[in-house]
Design a protein around this motif. Structure first.
Motif, PDB file in Angstrom:
ATOM      1  N   GLU A 301       0.767  -1.181  -0.216  1.00  0.00           N
ATOM      2  CA  GLU A 301      -0.124  -0.214  -0.135  1.00  0.00           C
ATOM      3  C   GLU A 301       0.994   1.232  -0.022  1.00  0.00           C
ATOM      4  O   GLU A 301       1.942   1.398   0.704  1.00  0.00           O
ATOM      5  CB  GLU A 301      -1.005   0.142   1.070  1.00  0.00           C
ATOM      6  N   GLU A 302       0.271   2.316  -0.674  1.00  0.00           N
ATOM      7  CA  GLU A 302       1.114   3.638  -0.887  1.00  0.00           C
ATOM      8  C   GLU A 302       0.460   4.489   0.181  1.00  0.00           C
ATOM      9  O   GLU A 302      -0.825   4.851   0.453  1.00  0.00           O
ATOM     10  CB  GLU A 302       0.951   4.089  -2.261  1.00  0.00           C
ATOM     11  N   ILE A 303       1.359   5.158   1.216  1.00  0.00           N
ATOM     12  CA  ILE A 303       1.164   6.450   1.846  1.00  0.00           C
ATOM     13  C   ILE A 303       1.673   7.544   1.694  1.00  0.00           C
ATOM     14  O   ILE A 303       2.985   7.441   0.853  1.00  0.00           O
ATOM     15  CB  ILE A 303       1.217   6.172   3.125  1.00  0.00           C
ATOM     16  N   THR A 304       1.474   8.533   1.895  1.00  0.00           N
ATOM     17  CA  THR A 304       2.330   9.885   2.054  1.00  0.00           C
ATOM     18  C   THR A 304       3.096   9.912   3.224  1.00  0.00           C
ATOM     19  O   THR A 304       2.457  10.268   4.073  1.00  0.00           O
ATOM     20  CB  THR A 304       1.401  11.098   1.696  1.00  0.00           C
ATOM     21  N   HIS A 305       4.308   9.891   3.223  1.00  0.00           N
ATOM     22  CA  HIS A 305       4.981  10.161   4.468  1.00  0.00           C
ATOM     23  C   HIS A 305       4.876  11.482   5.233  1.00  0.00           C
ATOM     24  O   HIS A 305       5.224  12.350   4.426  1.00  0.00           O
ATOM     25  CB  HIS A 305       6.608   9.995   4.190  1.00  0.00           C
ATOM     26  N   PRO A 306       4.556  11.637   6.367  1.00  0.00           N
ATOM     27  CA  PRO A 306       4.265  13.026   6.796  1.00  0.00           C
ATOM     28  C   PRO A 306       5.213  13.820   6.880  1.00  0.00           C
ATOM     29  O   PRO A 306       5.286  15.146   6.815  1.00  0.00           O
ATOM     30  CB  PRO A 306       3.749  12.806   8.231  1.00  0.00           C
ATOM     31  N   GLU A 310       6.503  12.721   0.562  1.00  0.00           N
ATOM     32  CA  GLU A 310       6.460  11.555  -0.577  1.00  0.00           C
ATOM     33  C   GLU A 310       5.651  10.399  -0.353  1.00  0.00           C
ATOM     34  O   GLU A 310       5.548  10.148   0.590  1.00  0.00           O
ATOM     35  CB  GLU A 310       8.138  11.205  -0.751  1.00  0.00           C
ATOM     36  N   LYS A 311       5.372  10.085  -1.521  1.00  0.00           N
ATOM     37  CA  LYS A 311       4.623   8.758  -1.521  1.00  0.00           C
ATOM     38  C   LYS A 311       5.303   7.662  -1.376  1.00  0.00           C
ATOM     39  O   LYS A 311       6.556   7.544  -2.218  1.00  0.00           O
ATOM     40  CB  LYS A 311       3.529   8.724  -2.812  1.00  0.00           C
TER      41      LYS A 311
END
Length: 343
Positions: A301-306, A310-311
């Motif tokens: 799964e892809e997330i946006t690093h806080p 970046e994804k």
């Protein structure tokens, strides 16, 4: 960015792993005859996790140590036994700096990891309340976790940090059973237990915590940090204390969420487990494969690093956080940006 390579989970009792040219060959004796179970390019594998009675050739052991391929061994309950460690990576000056961190700087990192853990745990409870309704115990737990998060930055004693972390875990697991819709009469989960896990949910939690902890250990070694020198978890022979520190950041967001989903989607039930003479629960072979499949899917799964903005894939989080921690220890980052789930 580091490529997320494949992880291989070996659960077939009696399987034999060896290297054949540039491939990994897995065989097993069936009715006295050797049969090939799998043959894949060895350079496409990032980690190999062996559960139960698995045999590995000396040639493959040497390759894993030399190439940095993570090879770890567990018993059938998921308890970590050993892993192959190759040559030390990274800069010795970074490790010296890591060893020298004590007192307030060490306490800061410990508080940061605990705070991230509690934030993610609270978000998981809040999401459940939003989607499935409220209860008095759930609201009490959510409110108390908020208070503990506010207390942590003002805490100046290591033992107080441990006490707050323990209290937060107690409140969290007191309502964890509510998050599992099929947990009637506390059959699937009553309270957190380990060594051995006393119910099916704890069996899955312990298994995945153990596997993820070993992946974090490999990520720390990859950036040149010593996984045994921790800040929240103190040194103990044979324990990867720093890996356990970083594991706190991912318990709720990765392991707990996978476990809840598997039971709530009725992919797992009490029929998928066996219970031994001392009351410990173990996953059956097919169920264990299902858990690892769900784990691999979660890692994709892809997330946006806080912090980075970046994804990235979830499976790269241990490597990213290890890199950020190394930068903080070197002095390149004034603060360590621990990972936690946003609301």
């Amino acid at each position: 960015m580091k490529k997320l390579q494949n992880c291989l989970y070996i659960t077939k009792d009696g399987a034999y792993l060896h290297k054949q040219r540039d491939t990994l060959l897995i065989e097993q004796k069936i009715a006295g005859k050797k049969e090939k179970l799998l043959q894949i390019p060895i350079h496409s594998i990032g980690s190999i996790f062996c559960f139960g009675n698995i045999m590995v050739s000396p040639q493959l052991l040497g390759f894993c140590g030399e190439s940095g391929t993570h090879l770890a061994f567990f018993d059938m309950h998921g308890k970590f036994l050993a892993n192959v460690v190759g040559k030390q990576m990274g800069n010795v000056l970074l490790r010296r700096q890591q060893f020298s961190i004590q007192n307030e700087p060490a306490l800061y990192i410990a508080k940061t990891c605990v705070g991230a853990k509690i934030r993610s745990s609270r978000v998981l409870l809040m999401r459940h309340r939003r989607n499935h309704g409220d209860s008095v115990k759930l609201t009490k737990a959510i409110d108390r976790l908020k208070q503990i998060i506010a207390q942590l930055p003002h805490t100046n004693e290591y033992q107080t940090v441990l006490g707050l972390e323990g209290e937060a875990a107690s409140h969290y697991f007191a309502v964890f059973g509510e998050l599992i819709k099929s947990n009637k009469e506390n059959v699937l989960f009553k309270s957190r237990s380990r060594r051995p896990p006393k119910d099916p949910v704890n069996a899955v939690l312990s298994l995945l915590y153990s596997v993820l902890g070993q992946e974090i250990s490999g990520a720390l070694q990859g950036v040149g940090l010593d996984p045994q020198i921790g800040f929240l978890h103190k040194e103990r022979p044979g324990r990867n204390s720093l890996a356990l520190d970083l594991l706190e950041e991912f318990r709720a967001s990765i392991v707990d969420s996978i476990t809840i989903k598997l039971f709530n989607n009725k992919q797992l039930s009490s029929k998928d487990f066996t219970q031994d003479a001392v009351g410990g629960f173990t996953l059956k072979d097919d169920a264990r494969r299902l858990v690892f499949q769900a784990y691999q899917e979660k890692k994709q799964e892809e997330i946006t690093h806080p912090f980075l903005g970046e994804k990235i894939q979830v499976g790269l989080l241990p490597h990213v956080q290890a890199m950020l921690l190394a930068r903080h220890i070197r002095g390149d980052l004034a603060k360590y940006p621990a990972y936690y789930v946003q609301k």
